[in-house]
Write a protein that holds these residues in place. Sequence first.
Motif, PDB file in Angstrom:
ATOM      1  N   LEU A 127       0.834  -1.212   0.000  1.00  0.00           N
ATOM      2  CA  LEU A 127       0.000   0.000   0.000  1.00  0.00           C
ATOM      3  C   LEU A 127       0.864   1.256   0.000  1.00  0.00           C
ATOM      4  CD1 LEU A 127      -2.759  -1.078   2.539  1.00  0.00           C
ATOM      5  CD2 LEU A 127      -3.039  -0.767   0.070  1.00  0.00           C
ATOM      6  N   LYS A 128       1.945   1.212   0.749  1.00  0.00           N
ATOM      7  CA  LYS A 128       2.856   2.359   0.798  1.00  0.00           C
ATOM      8  C   LYS A 128       3.503   2.582  -0.562  1.00  0.00           C
ATOM      9  CE  LYS A 128       6.752   4.268   3.420  1.00  0.00           C
ATOM     10  NZ  LYS A 128       7.715   4.039   4.534  1.00  0.00           N
ATOM     11  N   PHE A 129       3.920   1.506  -1.213  1.00  0.00           N
ATOM     12  CA  PHE A 129       4.528   1.619  -2.537  1.00  0.00           C
ATOM     13  C   PHE A 129       3.545   2.243  -3.540  1.00  0.00           C
ATOM     14  CE2 PHE A 129       5.000  -0.147  -6.822  1.00  0.00           C
ATOM     15  CZ  PHE A 129       6.299   0.232  -7.124  1.00  0.00           C
ATOM     16  N   LEU A 130       2.273   1.864  -3.434  1.00  0.00           N
ATOM     17  CA  LEU A 130       1.242   2.368  -4.353  1.00  0.00           C
ATOM     18  C   LEU A 130       0.805   3.796  -4.011  1.00  0.00           C
ATOM     19  CD1 LEU A 130      -0.966  -0.868  -4.595  1.00  0.00           C
ATOM     20  CD2 LEU A 130       0.580   0.039  -6.355  1.00  0.00           C
ATOM     21  N   ASN A 131       1.296   4.311  -2.870  1.00  0.00           N
ATOM     22  CA  ASN A 131       0.968   5.669  -2.395  1.00  0.00           C
ATOM     23  C   ASN A 131      -0.502   5.783  -1.991  1.00  0.00           C
ATOM     24  OD1 ASN A 131       2.098   8.197  -1.738  1.00  0.00           O
ATOM     25  ND2 ASN A 131       1.189   9.149  -3.549  1.00  0.00           N
ATOM     26  N   ARG A 132      -1.048   4.692  -1.468  1.00  0.00           N
ATOM     27  CA  ARG A 132      -2.423   4.717  -0.979  1.00  0.00           C
ATOM     28  C   ARG A 132      -2.465   5.445   0.368  1.00  0.00           C
ATOM     29  NH1 ARG A 132      -6.355   3.772  -4.409  1.00  0.00           N
ATOM     30  NH2 ARG A 132      -7.676   2.959  -2.736  1.00  0.00           N
ATOM     31  N   ILE A 133      -3.614   6.048   0.687  1.00  0.00           N
ATOM     32  CA  ILE A 133      -3.710   6.812   1.936  1.00  0.00           C
ATOM     33  C   ILE A 133      -4.174   5.953   3.102  1.00  0.00           C
ATOM     34  CG2 ILE A 133      -4.183   8.946   0.680  1.00  0.00           C
ATOM     35  CD1 ILE A 133      -7.139   8.666   1.609  1.00  0.00           C
ATOM     36  N   HIS A 134      -4.554   4.690   2.840  1.00  0.00           N
ATOM     37  CA  HIS A 134      -5.068   3.853   3.911  1.00  0.00           C
ATOM     38  C   HIS A 134      -4.092   2.734   4.262  1.00  0.00           C
ATOM     39  CE1 HIS A 134      -6.273   1.451   0.372  1.00  0.00           C
ATOM     40  NE2 HIS A 134      -6.229   0.411   1.190  1.00  0.00           N
ATOM     41  N   THR A 135      -4.335   2.114   5.399  1.00  0.00           N
ATOM     42  CA  THR A 135      -3.555   0.967   5.848  1.00  0.00           C
ATOM     43  C   THR A 135      -4.376  -0.303   5.681  1.00  0.00           C
ATOM     44  OG1 THR A 135      -4.406   1.085   8.108  1.00  0.00           O
ATOM     45  CG2 THR A 135      -2.435   2.403   7.597  1.00  0.00           C
ATOM     46  N   ALA A 136      -3.723  -1.438   5.863  1.00  0.00           N
ATOM     47  CA  ALA A 136      -4.432  -2.716   5.794  1.00  0.00           C
ATOM     48  C   ALA A 136      -5.518  -2.780   6.862  1.00  0.00           C
ATOM     49  CB  ALA A 136      -3.441  -3.866   5.955  1.00  0.00           C
ATOM     50  N   GLY A 137      -5.218  -2.226   8.036  1.00  0.00           N
ATOM     51  CA  GLY A 137      -6.203  -2.217   9.118  1.00  0.00           C
ATOM     52  C   GLY A 137      -7.432  -1.400   8.750  1.00  0.00           C
ATOM     53  N   GLN A 138      -7.222  -0.263   8.115  1.00  0.00           N
ATOM     54  CA  GLN A 138      -8.355   0.562   7.687  1.00  0.00           C
ATOM     55  C   GLN A 138      -9.177  -0.141   6.607  1.00  0.00           C
ATOM     56  OE1 GLN A 138      -5.871   4.088   6.847  1.00  0.00           O
ATOM     57  NE2 GLN A 138      -7.213   5.262   8.205  1.00  0.00           N
ATOM     58  N   ALA A 139      -8.511  -0.917   5.761  1.00  0.00           N
ATOM     59  CA  ALA A 139      -9.235  -1.669   4.734  1.00  0.00           C
ATOM     60  C   ALA A 139     -10.164  -2.686   5.381  1.00  0.00           C
ATOM     61  CB  ALA A 139      -8.244  -2.365   3.804  1.00  0.00           C
ATOM     62  N   ARG A 140      -9.655  -3.404   6.376  1.00  0.00           N
ATOM     63  CA  ARG A 140     -10.493  -4.372   7.091  1.00  0.00           C
ATOM     64  C   ARG A 140     -11.657  -3.675   7.790  1.00  0.00           C
ATOM     65  NH1 ARG A 140      -8.211  -9.439   8.276  1.00  0.00           N
ATOM     66  NH2 ARG A 140      -6.045  -9.717   7.598  1.00  0.00           N
ATOM     67  N   ASN A 141     -11.371  -2.527   8.386  1.00  0.00           N
ATOM     68  CA  ASN A 141     -12.429  -1.776   9.078  1.00  0.00           C
ATOM     69  C   ASN A 141     -13.525  -1.338   8.107  1.00  0.00           C
ATOM     70  OD1 ASN A 141     -11.166  -1.982  11.554  1.00  0.00           O
ATOM     71  ND2 ASN A 141     -10.174   0.017  11.423  1.00  0.00           N
ATOM     72  N   ALA A 142     -13.124  -0.867   6.914  1.00  0.00           N
ATOM     73  CA  ALA A 142     -14.103  -0.393   5.930  1.00  0.00           C
ATOM     74  C   ALA A 142     -15.044  -1.517   5.522  1.00  0.00           C
ATOM     75  CB  ALA A 142     -13.384   0.171   4.707  1.00  0.00           C
ATOM     76  N   ILE A 143     -14.501  -2.707   5.357  1.00  0.00           N
ATOM     77  CA  ILE A 143     -15.334  -3.855   4.982  1.00  0.00           C
ATOM     78  C   ILE A 143     -16.284  -4.212   6.118  1.00  0.00           C
ATOM     79  CG2 ILE A 143     -15.268  -6.305   4.357  1.00  0.00           C
ATOM     80  CD1 ILE A 143     -12.407  -5.606   3.165  1.00  0.00           C
ATOM     81  N   ASP A 144     -15.782  -4.146   7.343  1.00  0.00           N
ATOM     82  CA  ASP A 144     -16.618  -4.406   8.516  1.00  0.00           C
ATOM     83  C   ASP A 144     -17.717  -3.357   8.642  1.00  0.00           C
ATOM     84  OD1 ASP A 144     -17.258  -5.717  11.071  1.00  0.00           O
ATOM     85  OD2 ASP A 144     -16.449  -3.886  11.987  1.00  0.00           O
ATOM     86  N   TYR A 145     -17.347  -2.086   8.450  1.00  0.00           N
ATOM     87  CA  TYR A 145     -18.332  -1.006   8.518  1.00  0.00           C
ATOM     88  C   TYR A 145     -19.421  -1.183   7.457  1.00  0.00           C
ATOM     89  CZ  TYR A 145     -14.799   1.583  11.268  1.00  0.00           C
ATOM     90  OH  TYR A 145     -13.891   1.980  12.213  1.00  0.00           O
ATOM     91  N   ALA A 146     -19.020  -1.613   6.272  1.00  0.00           N
ATOM     92  CA  ALA A 146     -19.985  -1.775   5.178  1.00  0.00           C
ATOM     93  C   ALA A 146     -21.068  -2.776   5.557  1.00  0.00           C
ATOM     94  CB  ALA A 146     -19.267  -2.217   3.907  1.00  0.00           C
TER      95      ALA A 146
END
Length: 380
Positions: A127-146
């Motif tokens: 994610l850092k290499f791709l210059n994304r603004i989120h972390t793996a943890g935030q990705a998991r949270n977003a799916i949970d929130y959805a």
Amino acid sequence: MCDKTSIYIHIPFCVKKCVYCDFYSKTDLSLIPGYINALQKEIEKRSGLKDAIDTIYFGGGTPSLLSAKEVETLLQTIGDCFSVASDVEVTFEVNPGTVDLNYLRELKNVGINRLSIGVQSFNDDKLKFLNRIHTAGQARNAIDYAGKAGFDNISMDLIYGIPFETKTAWLKDLKTAVTLMPPHLSCYMLTIEPGTPLHEQLKKGVIRPLGTSDMTVMFKQTSQFLGEAGYDHYEISNFSKGRQNRSKHNSKYWDMIPYYGFGAAAHSYDKKTRSWNYRSIDAYIKDICSGRLPVEDRETLTSRQTMIEMIMLRLRTLEGLDLKKFTTLFCVSFETRFKDILDHVLESSFGSVKDGRFALTLEGRAHLDSIVEAFAEKIL
């Protein structure tokens, strides 16, 4: 347009640009209010109450930088200007670094019924290499929130084939994704587009892309693993748990169904012509405020262009090309027109003809570009 069509809304704003992305977007978020106002005016100017809209797609950029109220305003404008089907699919792209549970609940309440979550990876280094603004943890949270917000029609985007990635690392991403049980997955092979920061790194020798053979192996690995997990590989980059979870909106692109594109850099298609708006927020707003449609240019498609596009788009899909439809549209038999290429594809086990359809095998789809190029050369 036709009886049923689609609407694409381009939201060209990002917190920061990803190194691989060549979609039009800007990081000046102060432009959003004026842009939303211009979008409303464009929709009103191009209103078509005779057109039944059965899919709406908010893409970007980062649509989840909009407030739920701004999203509601755009949906209300569409509803006022078009005949929106009661079972319309409304997809909204979200970046995991820009959402929380309350925001997703608000989106659900204003009419969004499908989320496309830009996870890209569950590996923080990637994610850092791709210059994304989120972390793996935030990705998991977003799916949970959805899920907690009431969404059951969820797609997850993943990307593979970055310079340092191994087959083992990619498989780990796939395994993580499957444990979260999304009904739809989009797995995109990295392409290094001219004009992107990644392309500059390539020119300077900072990175070395994976070889074609490695990418082919990862493509097949993706299909085989997700197939065993119960996903249908229904389009070259897309996988769903059954036909009912396919992207209705994107499927219409592959079926060459007309669509409206609203916003800066958005494209529209009506079967005969393709047009595109200015790739500039300033130019887009200026034309709208001057009472003009912000169309930069348009082209009338020739029969040869349409033929190439039909072959290219349909061979991306599991069902492939309908041979009878091809003959009806172009007044020529596909088997006769392309006999030599078709024979080669079939003899190489790259494709098959069954039940009136020509479709590529997994091996064939791994060589899609060269196969389509052969057809295009024959047409041109």
